[in-house]
Design an enzyme around this catalytic site. Structure first.
Site, PDB file in Angstrom:
ATOM      1  N   GLU A  45       1.060  -1.357   0.039  1.00  0.00           N
ATOM      2  CA  GLU A  45       0.150   0.205  -0.158  1.00  0.00           C
ATOM      3  C   GLU A  45       1.285   1.391  -0.218  1.00  0.00           C
ATOM      4  O   GLU A  45       1.054   1.579   0.834  1.00  0.00           O
ATOM      5  CB  GLU A  45      -0.660  -0.149   1.399  1.00  0.00           C
ATOM      6  CG  GLU A  45      -2.242  -1.116   1.382  1.00  0.00           C
ATOM      7  CD  GLU A  45      -3.536  -0.836   1.702  1.00  0.00           C
ATOM      8  OE1 GLU A  45      -2.900   0.016   2.847  1.00  0.00           O
ATOM      9  OE2 GLU A  45      -4.253  -1.495   1.789  1.00  0.00           O
ATOM     10  N   GLU A  90      -6.504  -7.468  -0.434  1.00  0.00           N
ATOM     11  CA  GLU A  90      -7.029  -7.444   0.897  1.00  0.00           C
ATOM     12  C   GLU A  90      -8.348  -7.045   0.716  1.00  0.00           C
ATOM     13  O   GLU A  90      -9.061  -6.176   0.225  1.00  0.00           O
ATOM     14  CB  GLU A  90      -6.186  -6.175   1.704  1.00  0.00           C
ATOM     15  CG  GLU A  90      -5.034  -6.549   1.483  1.00  0.00           C
ATOM     16  CD  GLU A  90      -3.918  -5.902   2.504  1.00  0.00           C
ATOM     17  OE1 GLU A  90      -4.604  -4.935   3.715  1.00  0.00           O
ATOM     18  OE2 GLU A  90      -2.781  -5.522   2.748  1.00  0.00           O
TER      19      GLU A  90
HETATM   20  C1  GLA Z   1      -4.326  -2.553   5.084  1.00  0.00           C
HETATM   21  C2  GLA Z   1      -3.018  -3.485   5.228  1.00  0.00           C
HETATM   22  C3  GLA Z   1      -2.539  -4.533   5.970  1.00  0.00           C
HETATM   23  C4  GLA Z   1      -3.387  -4.495   6.945  1.00  0.00           C
HETATM   24  C5  GLA Z   1      -5.033  -3.478   6.544  1.00  0.00           C
HETATM   25  C6  GLA Z   1      -5.996  -3.973   7.337  1.00  0.00           C
HETATM   26  O1  GLA Z   1      -4.742  -2.573   4.157  1.00  0.00           O
HETATM   27  O2  GLA Z   1      -2.322  -3.079   3.640  1.00  0.00           O
HETATM   28  O3  GLA Z   1      -1.354  -4.750   6.075  1.00  0.00           O
HETATM   29  O4  GLA Z   1      -3.121  -3.422   8.204  1.00  0.00           O
HETATM   30  O5  GLA Z   1      -4.306  -2.700   6.136  1.00  0.00           O
HETATM   31  O6  GLA Z   1      -7.238  -3.552   7.640  1.00  0.00           O
END
Ligand code: GLA
Ligand code: GLA
EC number: 3.2.1.23
Length: 658
Positions: free
Chosen positions: A156, A313
């Protein structure tokens, strides 16, 4: 975009299923339980090592891959692929202790200290050197590991370190500006520095928009947003280039955050830099939650050019970072996941595999919750794995283009929401989402596309708050309409060029002729004000005092009361073989739907759903396979679709094979 590549793997096409896997948080014996439960759930892939820099390089230049070798081997032995992280997301304490100069500086000049994650300056040469050394070690070590299916660059990018105001950032910003403007004269012109005595006489005088006495220069702010997106993209490219050198056969991706109000990274510009697009999405509870999920998935699918993409995710249930973290209701897990699939995802993954026992995310849901495998959540996870296996025939199919599009433009998002504007209440993403909901309400399929998309492929294009319209875009939109396209835009569109300079002569300067109208003054509304229209709808946020400049401009709705009474509110101007419409106020989904129907009729864009299903189900199509997503909380009878039998009838989602 370079032609998309999918995972390095063998075997029949399938939808991938899995999660972030953080075995370093658990004793070794737990790993065996993990893979057993993964097999039970039908997990096919995990993202590994995302936050394990401190374990992989426990001291400067000393690497320890033993534990990761064991995890990789164990996963491979159990038939599970690995999307291997480059582990550069969170630098270890020894690094930041030795080099505090890699830590970001916020707008107020405060240091962003370690203790959380992603505490690194995107422009730090020192950080880059350490990060690339780790990537080289990992890439070399795992190049031939049979579990390695893809590389996951960092994590991210920009989630926490998007805006850094450090001296490194200042130097890099000047370099970026030099390459954009070449001369100081050009920069002074673009930034309008005749204003408030801001004229620069040397590059070294230029700074990021650090805490200022009052409204900082708007073009400086806009360029800093462009720059900040670009330097993170540079980091992605730097890691990717090294990985391509070491493992040319292994595709490289990074997880985007096309979700809600997250707006700092211009993914329309990043998408070409990854071998396949990956996204993270989290829902926010509320009445628009489902529409927002679909809207985001739609954007991602179109950023991927219609090709399959990777849902890297989302959550099985509650997250930990909202003010109140509510669990998903029964059925929501499958519905949310399959909505992404319906919009082109060929992989459904979660944060994370096993719910943490310690750390900031211990109350964040996972595939395997604290309660263990004997839980409703784990049973829902297992059953979703089965659904995805049933849907294997979808894998590899592409989104089937809709006849209508919504333009979603990051530059307009950034520029329209800057300070010192007619109102600070305007929200770009919400207006765009309103349009999307109106399409869903009418049961009309739509693609959410960047401004650079081939608009000529669409009979109808909505471009809400298309604020930044450089001359070339104005020309493209004009020829789109003249060649038969039907365009609708809204308030605060066509106002400025790429330098955030106003197009003169009356608003919306860049689109005035095309729209057949002219506006001398904006008339935003106060929070407790609204504007009634004579078609029964009501506007909020904004109104425009419209004068028609072409006898051909049709008025579809007028303001009914107050100072604006009788003035046009919604217009359409036939131009060439097409038309250009204008909506001068915020109508909300229902109000937009009321006028959208008329615009769509003119463009001969119709719902592909039987009347009784419109608004109640969402239709998406992948190479002829139809997905029907229930937008209501009650069962929907699909018999009006005819004799087709859904091959999948998970709660709230049906798929009909072509
Ligand atoms: C982001 C991060 C993950 C985790 C999620 C929690 O997407 O990439 O590592 O922290 O948030 O929702
Ligand atoms: C003050 C300042 C002016 C201008 C106006 C705007 O009066 O002196 O330069 O900024 O505010 O309202």
């Amino acid at each position: 975009m370079s032609s998309p590549r999918w995972l390095r793997r063998t075997g029949a096409p399938r939808l991938e299923y899995g999660a972030d896997y953080n075995p370093e948080q658990w004793p070794r014996e737990v790993w065996d339980d993990d893979v057993r439960a993964m097999r039970e759930a039908g997990v096919t892939i995990v993202s590994l090592g995302i936050f394990s820099w401190a374990r992989l390089e426990p001291a400067d230049g000393e690497f320890d891959f033993g534990w990761l070798d064991e995890a990789m081997d164990l996963l491979h032995a159990n038939g599970i692929l690995v999307d291997l992280a480059t582990a550069t997301a969170s630098p270890p304490p020894w690094l930041t202790a030795a080099h505090p100069e890699v830590l970001p500086i916020d707008q107020q000049g405060r240091t962003v200290w370690p203790g959380g994650r992603q505490h690194w300056r995107p422009t730090s040469k020192i950080f880059r050197r350490y990060a690339l050394r780790l990537v080289r070690e990992l890439g070399t070590h795992y190049a031939n590991h049979p579990a390695l299916a893809a590389w996951h660059v960092n994590n991210e990018l920009g989630c926490h370190n998007l805006y850094d105001f450090s001296d490194d950032a200042a130097v890099a910003f000047r370099d970026w500006l030099r390459s954009r403007y070449a001369t100081l004269d050009a920069l002074n012109h673009a930034w309008g520095t005749a204003f408030w005595s801001q004229h620069y006489t040397a590059w070294e005088q230029i700074l990021p928009p650090r805490l200022a006495a009052t409204h900082p220069n708007p073009t400086q702010q806009l360029d800093f947003k462009r720059f900040s997106s670009d330097v993170l993209k540079d980091h992605l490219i730097a890691e990717r280039e090294l990985l391509r050198e070491l493992t040319p056969e292994v595709p490289v991706t990074t997880n985007f955050m096309v979700v809600g109000e997250t707006k700092g990274m211009n993914y329309a510009d990043w998408a070409a830099e990854v071998d396949f697009v990956a996204n993270d999405h989290y829902t926010h509870p509320g009445p628009r939650s489902r529409d927002e999920l679909s809207f985001a998935a739609n954007r991602v699918g179109n950023l991927a050019g219609g090709a399959p993409w990777f849902l890297m995710e989302h959550s099985t249930s509650a997250v930990n970072w909202q003010p109140v973290n509510v669990p998903k209701r029964p059925g929501e897990l499958a519905r949310d996941s399959l909505t992404h699939v319906a919009h082109g995802a060929d992989a459904v993954c979660f944060f994370q595999w096993r719910q943490s026992r310690a750390g900031a995310e211990k109350y964040h849901s996972a595939m395997l919750p604290h309660a263990g495998t004997g839980s409703a959540l784990f049973r829902a996870v297992v059953s979703l794995g089965e659904r995805l296996r049933d849907l294997a025939f979808v894998a590899g199919t592409h989104r089937t283009r809709a006849r209508a599009a919504i333009v979603f433009d990051w530059e307009s998002w950034w520029a329209a929401e800057q300070d010192s504007h007619p109102t600070d209440r305007l929200r770009y993403q919400q207006e765009a989402l309103d349009w999307y909901s109106a399409f869903l309400d009418l049961g009309v399929r739509v693609d959410v596309v960047p401004a650079s998309a081939p608009l000529a492929e669409y009979a109808f294009v909505a471009a809400p708050i298309l604020h930044v319209v450089p001359a070339a875009l104005a020309e493209r939109l004009t020829s789109y309409v003249h060649n038969g396209g039907h365009l609708v835009t809204t308030y605060f569109s066509g106002i400025v060029d790429e330098n955030d300079h106003v197009w003169l002569g009356g608003y919306p300067g860049a689109l005035r002729e095309l729209l057949g109208l002219r506006i001398e003054e904006f008339a935003p509304l106060l929070d407790d004000e609204s504007a009634a229209l004579d078609n029964g709808t009501t506007g909020t946020l904004w109104t425009d005092r419209i004068d028609l400049t072409s006898p051909a401009t049709e008025v579809l709705a007028s303001y009914k009361t107050g100072e604006m009474a009788g003035r046009p509110a919604v217009t359409r101007h036939p131009a060439g073989a097409g038309s250009a419409g204008y909506v001068s106020t915020r109508l909300g989904p229902a109000g937009i739907a009321a006028v959208l129907g008329e615009f769509l009729d003119r463009a001969a864009v119709r719902s592909e759903l039987p009347p009784d299903l419109r608004g109640r189900v969402e239709l998406t199509v992948r190479d002829g396979i139809r997905f029907l997503l229930n937008r209501t909380d009650a069962p929907v009878d699909l018999t009006s679709l005819g004799a087709d039998v859904p091959v999948l009838a998970a709660r709230a989602v049906a798929a009909i094979r072509a």
